[in-house]
Design an enzyme around this catalytic site. Structure first.
Site, short mmCIF file in Angstrom:
data_model
loop_
_atom_site.label_atom_id
_atom_site.label_comp_id
_atom_site.label_asym_id
_atom_site.label_seq_id
_atom_site.Cartn_x
_atom_site.Cartn_y
_atom_site.Cartn_z
N GLY A 73 89.40 18.65 70.00
CA GLY A 73 88.90 19.46 68.89
C GLY A 73 88.11 20.67 69.35
O GLY A 73 88.23 21.77 68.79
N THR A 74 87.30 20.50 70.37
CA THR A 74 86.47 21.61 70.84
C THR A 74 87.34 22.77 71.32
O THR A 74 87.10 23.93 70.96
CB THR A 74 85.54 21.12 71.98
OG1 THR A 74 84.72 20.07 71.46
CG2 THR A 74 84.67 22.24 72.51
N ASN A 153 81.74 16.21 59.51
CA ASN A 153 81.54 15.04 60.36
C ASN A 153 80.21 14.33 60.11
O ASN A 153 80.05 13.19 60.49
CB ASN A 153 81.65 15.44 61.83
CG ASN A 153 80.83 16.65 62.17
OD1 ASN A 153 81.01 17.72 61.58
ND2 ASN A 153 79.92 16.52 63.10
N GLN A 181 88.09 15.54 61.56
CA GLN A 181 87.67 14.33 60.84
C GLN A 181 88.68 13.95 59.74
O GLN A 181 88.62 12.85 59.21
CB GLN A 181 86.29 14.54 60.19
CG GLN A 181 85.15 14.67 61.18
CD GLN A 181 84.76 13.33 61.81
OE1 GLN A 181 85.00 12.26 61.25
NE2 GLN A 181 84.18 13.39 62.99
N SER A 201 92.09 16.27 66.80
CA SER A 201 91.68 15.58 68.03
C SER A 201 92.13 14.13 67.96
O SER A 201 92.05 13.51 66.90
CB SER A 201 90.16 15.66 68.17
OG SER A 201 89.75 14.94 69.31
N ALA A 202 92.58 13.57 69.08
CA ALA A 202 93.13 12.20 69.07
C ALA A 202 92.05 11.12 68.99
O ALA A 202 92.23 10.11 68.32
CB ALA A 202 93.98 11.98 70.32
N HIS A 203 90.91 11.35 69.65
CA HIS A 203 89.98 10.22 69.82
C HIS A 203 89.20 9.86 68.56
O HIS A 203 88.51 8.84 68.53
CB HIS A 203 89.03 10.46 71.01
CG HIS A 203 87.91 11.42 70.76
ND1 HIS A 203 86.64 11.00 70.44
CD2 HIS A 203 87.85 12.77 70.80
CE1 HIS A 203 85.84 12.06 70.30
NE2 HIS A 203 86.56 13.14 70.51
N THR A 239 98.50 21.86 83.55
CA THR A 239 99.52 20.81 83.59
C THR A 239 99.36 19.89 82.38
O THR A 239 98.25 19.45 82.06
CB THR A 239 99.41 20.02 84.91
OG1 THR A 239 99.62 20.94 85.97
CG2 THR A 239 100.46 18.91 84.97
N CYS A 327 76.43 14.99 68.40
CA CYS A 327 76.18 16.09 69.33
C CYS A 327 74.75 16.59 69.26
O CYS A 327 74.21 17.08 70.23
CB CYS A 327 77.12 17.25 69.05
SG CYS A 327 78.79 16.70 68.83
C1 LIG Z 1 84.50 15.48 67.12
C2 LIG Z 1 84.68 16.78 66.40
C3 LIG Z 1 85.07 17.94 67.10
C4 LIG Z 1 85.23 17.95 68.61
O1 LIG Z 1 86.39 17.28 69.01
P1 LIG Z 1 86.54 16.80 70.55
O2 LIG Z 1 87.95 16.32 70.63
O3 LIG Z 1 85.53 15.70 70.73
O4 LIG Z 1 86.27 17.97 71.40
C5 LIG Z 1 85.27 19.09 66.39
N1 LIG Z 1 85.11 19.13 65.06
C6 LIG Z 1 84.74 18.04 64.34
C7 LIG Z 1 84.61 18.13 62.87
C8 LIG Z 1 84.51 16.83 65.00
O5 LIG Z 1 84.14 15.76 64.30
#
Ligand SMILES: *Cc1c(COP(=O)(O)O)cnc(C)c1O
Length: 395
Positions: A73-74, A153, A181, A201-203, A239, A327
């Site tokens: 996401g970042t 978030n 989110q 973002s996957a996690h 890569t 964060c």
């Molecule tokens: C967690 C989050 C991110 C950052 O994503 P990462 O994959 O951890 O870098 C960005 N935006 C929102 C709204 C998030 O909750």
């Protein structure tokens, strides 16, 4: 083995689901080729990445060549904001974002300000919803970028992205949404929403850490931020993270397969939790809305107590939550999100975010309410602030 604490911090990250783990494993060893290689091993990996891209594109109603894999996401937020700002700087230097964006957006905006861009913030109301009339009043001919997260978030507010995109496009501005989110939780159709870029973002959806995607509408100009080799159609060097991409795609597929079931289940935990806290704990404020809220999210400010001390009590009782956003906790700054919602500084300091997941149970939620009741009462009995102001009303 020692019993692990109850995990109520799914907005910070989620455990990798079994399906994604199983799919990923071969790509760490047997299927290890570099997708850029012109031989059998390369082709095996290309096939896996192509399948993942097709699957993710289909889920969000994009074309496969509109999906660019990132490190999460970042990176997606950075790329969208910097990439559009730099590509359109001849047209204008005015950028509008919401004040409740993730740090990945806010700090990037601050960096662009130093480069000479002008950053303006949309107003949000007391629940965190963007004020569309205010947006219409500040958007200008030289506004090149409008950015608003799909869901917050910290307080869970789901924003009217389609309406915001209409305002942006009526003005000829590029529209971006951070869907980190929201993806896998809400049904997303990028064409129907009318967004030009969207980060994921996957996690946050039971996938692996360090991988995500940015949707970039075909035809849109975006400068690269990671320059290097020819990967991602020459737009993002490095890569390819084959195993991560395979895991992301599988986690996303499972999230969508179970989307209705999980939405209903997790919302029911959250509603039970919110109802009990509001009726059983005095001097508590629910931050964010009751409707149009992420199913997993409950965020409370406890008057007369520091958020950190509740966090500590909950940690001791075996409950893992976060104060404000993951964060910003650890810093002693009040939450920028809660300040934007108009909360006074004491309440913006004392907030705790509970974010539930598909593996949580109603018993865990009930246990948490009991611990909160007991901790809040004990901490208030020690609080001079509470003695001075609250005791009179608190029986
Ligand atoms: C967690 C989050 C991110 C950052 O994503 P990462 O994959 O951890 O870098 C960005 N935006 C929102 C709204 C998030 O909750």
């Amino acid at each position: 083995m020692e019993k692990k604490p109850i995990y109520f911090d799914h907005a910070a990250t989620t455990p990798l689901c079994k399906e994604a783990l199983d799919k990923m494993l071969p790509y760490f060893s047997e299927v290890f080729g570099n997708p850029n290689s012109q031989h059998y091993y390369g082709r095996e990996s290309v096939k896996a990445v192509d399948e993942a891209r097709d699957s993710i594109a289909k889920i969000i109603n994009a074309k496969p060549n509109e999906v660019y894999f990132t490190s999460g996401g970042t990176e997606g937020d950075n790329w969208a904001l910097r990439g559009v700002a730099h590509a359109y700087k001849e047209k204008g230097k005015h950028i509008i974002i919401s004040p409740i964006e993730h740090a990945a957006m806010l700090t990037t905006a601050k960096a662009l300000k130093k480069e000479g861009f002008e950053i303006e913030y949309m107003k949000v109301d007391e629940f965190g919803f963007v004020d569309l009339e205010h947006l219409k009043s500040i958007i200008r001919k030289d506004t090149i970028f409008v950015g608003c997260m799909m869901a917050n978030n910290e307080v869970g507010t789901i924003e009217p992205i389609k309406e915001i995109a209409q305002i942006a496009h009526a003005n000829g501005s590029v529209m971006f949404t951070d869907a980190v989110q929201a993806a896998g939780v809400l049904k997303i159709d990028v064409k129907d929403l009318g967004v030009d870029l969207m980060s994921m973002s996957a996690h946050k959806i039971y996938g692996p850490k360090g991988v995500g995607a940015l949707y970039i509408r075909n035809g849109l100009k975006v400068e690269s931020i990671l320059t290097g080799g020819h990967q991602e159609r020459m737009k993002r060097g490095g890569t390819t993270n084959v195993a991560g991409i395979v895991g992301f795609s599988e986690a996303f597929r499972i999230a969508i397969r179970d989307i209705d079931k999980n939405f209903e289940y997790v919302s029911s935990l959250r509603d039970h939790f919110i109802d009990r806290v509001l009726s059983e704990v005095p001097f508590v404020k629910l931050n964010g809305p009751r409707e149009n809220r992420l199913p997993a999210n409950a965020d409370f400010s406890f008057q007369f107590i520091e958020g950190e001390s509740i966090l500590f009590s909950l940690d001791l009782a075996g409950i893992a939550v976060s104060s404000g956003s993951a964060c910003s906790s650890g810093s002693l700054e009040p939450s920028h999100v809660l300040l934007s919602l108009g909360l006074p500084e004491e309440l913006a300091h004392g907030s705790i975010r509970f974010s539930f997941g598909k593996h949580n149970t109603i018993e865990e939620v009930d246990y948490a309410v009991d611990v909160i009741k007991e901790s809040v009462q004990r901490l208030r009995e020690m609080s001079p602030l509470f003695k001075a102001e609250g005791e009179i009303k608190y029986v």
